[in-house]
Design a protein around this motif. Sequence first.
Motif, short mmCIF file in Angstrom:
data_model
loop_
_atom_site.label_atom_id
_atom_site.label_comp_id
_atom_site.label_asym_id
_atom_site.label_seq_id
_atom_site.Cartn_x
_atom_site.Cartn_y
_atom_site.Cartn_z
N VAL A 19 23.93 75.08 48.81
CA VAL A 19 22.84 75.54 47.94
C VAL A 19 22.78 74.65 46.70
CG1 VAL A 19 21.85 77.49 46.70
CG2 VAL A 19 23.20 77.90 48.77
N VAL A 20 21.60 74.14 46.40
CA VAL A 20 21.41 73.24 45.27
C VAL A 20 20.41 73.86 44.30
CG1 VAL A 20 21.90 71.20 46.65
CG2 VAL A 20 19.53 71.98 46.42
N LYS A 70 25.25 81.38 58.93
CA LYS A 70 24.13 80.47 59.09
C LYS A 70 22.94 80.93 58.24
CE LYS A 70 25.42 78.92 63.73
NZ LYS A 70 24.98 78.77 65.14
N LEU A 71 22.11 79.97 57.87
CA LEU A 71 20.95 80.25 57.03
C LEU A 71 19.87 80.97 57.83
CD1 LEU A 71 19.68 79.68 54.17
CD2 LEU A 71 18.56 77.72 55.26
N LYS A 107 27.79 69.06 53.25
CA LYS A 107 27.51 69.47 54.62
C LYS A 107 26.31 70.41 54.62
CE LYS A 107 29.57 71.54 58.75
NZ LYS A 107 30.78 72.15 59.34
N PRO A 108 25.28 70.10 55.41
CA PRO A 108 24.11 70.98 55.44
C PRO A 108 24.43 72.33 56.08
CG PRO A 108 23.61 68.82 56.36
CD PRO A 108 25.09 68.90 56.24
N LEU A 150 20.38 72.82 51.48
CA LEU A 150 20.47 71.58 52.23
C LEU A 150 20.53 71.90 53.72
CD1 LEU A 150 20.76 68.52 51.50
CD2 LEU A 150 23.23 68.82 51.89
N ILE A 151 19.55 71.39 54.50
CA ILE A 151 19.53 71.66 55.94
C ILE A 151 19.58 70.39 56.78
CG2 ILE A 151 18.30 73.85 55.65
CD1 ILE A 151 15.77 72.34 56.70
N GLY A 152 19.68 69.24 56.12
CA GLY A 152 19.76 67.96 56.82
C GLY A 152 20.24 66.90 55.86
#
Length: 322
Positions: free
Chosen positions: A30-31, A181-182, A111-112, A57-59
């Motif tokens: 999380v950013v 997981k998101l 890490k995404p 972040l997912i990628g």
Amino acid sequence: MADEDWDIPEHLQPDPTEHGFDLDQAYRAVVSLRSQVPPDAFTARVLGTEREGSGVLIGDGLVLTVGYLVSEAESIWITTAEGRAVPGHALAVDQETGFALVQALGKIPMKPASLGDSENLKIGAATVMAAAGGRAHAVAGKLVARQPFAGYWEYLMEDALFVAPAHPSWGGAGLFGPDGKLVGIGSLILQQGEEGRRLDLNMVIPVHQLTPVLDELMTQGRRSGPPRPWLGLYATEDEDGLSVASLAPGGPAEAAGMRNGDRILTVEGAEVSELADFWRAIWAIGPAGSHVHLQVTRGKARRDVTITSADRVQFLKRPRLH
């Protein structure tokens, strides 16, 4: 670093012993996001010119967030959990779901998060909603409802997730399911109450609405196919039906002569009394550019109004290329 002024109370923070996944790994994905929008942007009057929230972040440098944080942004800064700040570019804002993608223009060595199965998340499932800032900015909760949500800004999410207790910094926060997981991105806070009791909920956009269009958003900046018709009409629902709360300046509805306070009776001759049905009826007419026929009352008089719909994106500033 966490801001002590709004840290989540400890009893609401996730307890690592009660979750079967690495909470710290979720937090690191999380950013924080900070965007600057020009004063003359279409959304500046309502959403402001300085916007702050979170994203996940997912990628590789790819951040998933909520659209209103970065729509029309001329600059975006991404700050990681370790305090590293890099500029970002608004890759896509999807008007249908409310999701946005931001591409970092520098290295983010994190890490995404993996996308989870939000479509099959059950009522009562344990969740963690995390804004940027680690455990002190995370809330342990549960999925308490999933149902359609209609917004006055010409928005409808047919399968929105609702979690409680609510996160106070919900915009772009990541919702993680029982497997870590998101499963969604925070969009709103809502109050639900009766007989003097109030329950605050977060409305969360589920990631299963993203996966079918993710590749298109990444490569084209928008989903394929013709855009939905947009009226520039902000409608509200009450016990007597639908009315116009306000109009987008220069938008199609204003150009057609609609006014604040007009009560909406029919779309294409069919009666509508609920906001969700109103948007469904408009979108069923055809793509942007279609003529939308409404019957409204203004005072005691009935009026027939024809609105030439538009593509909402054409009213927005395009992201600045870096």
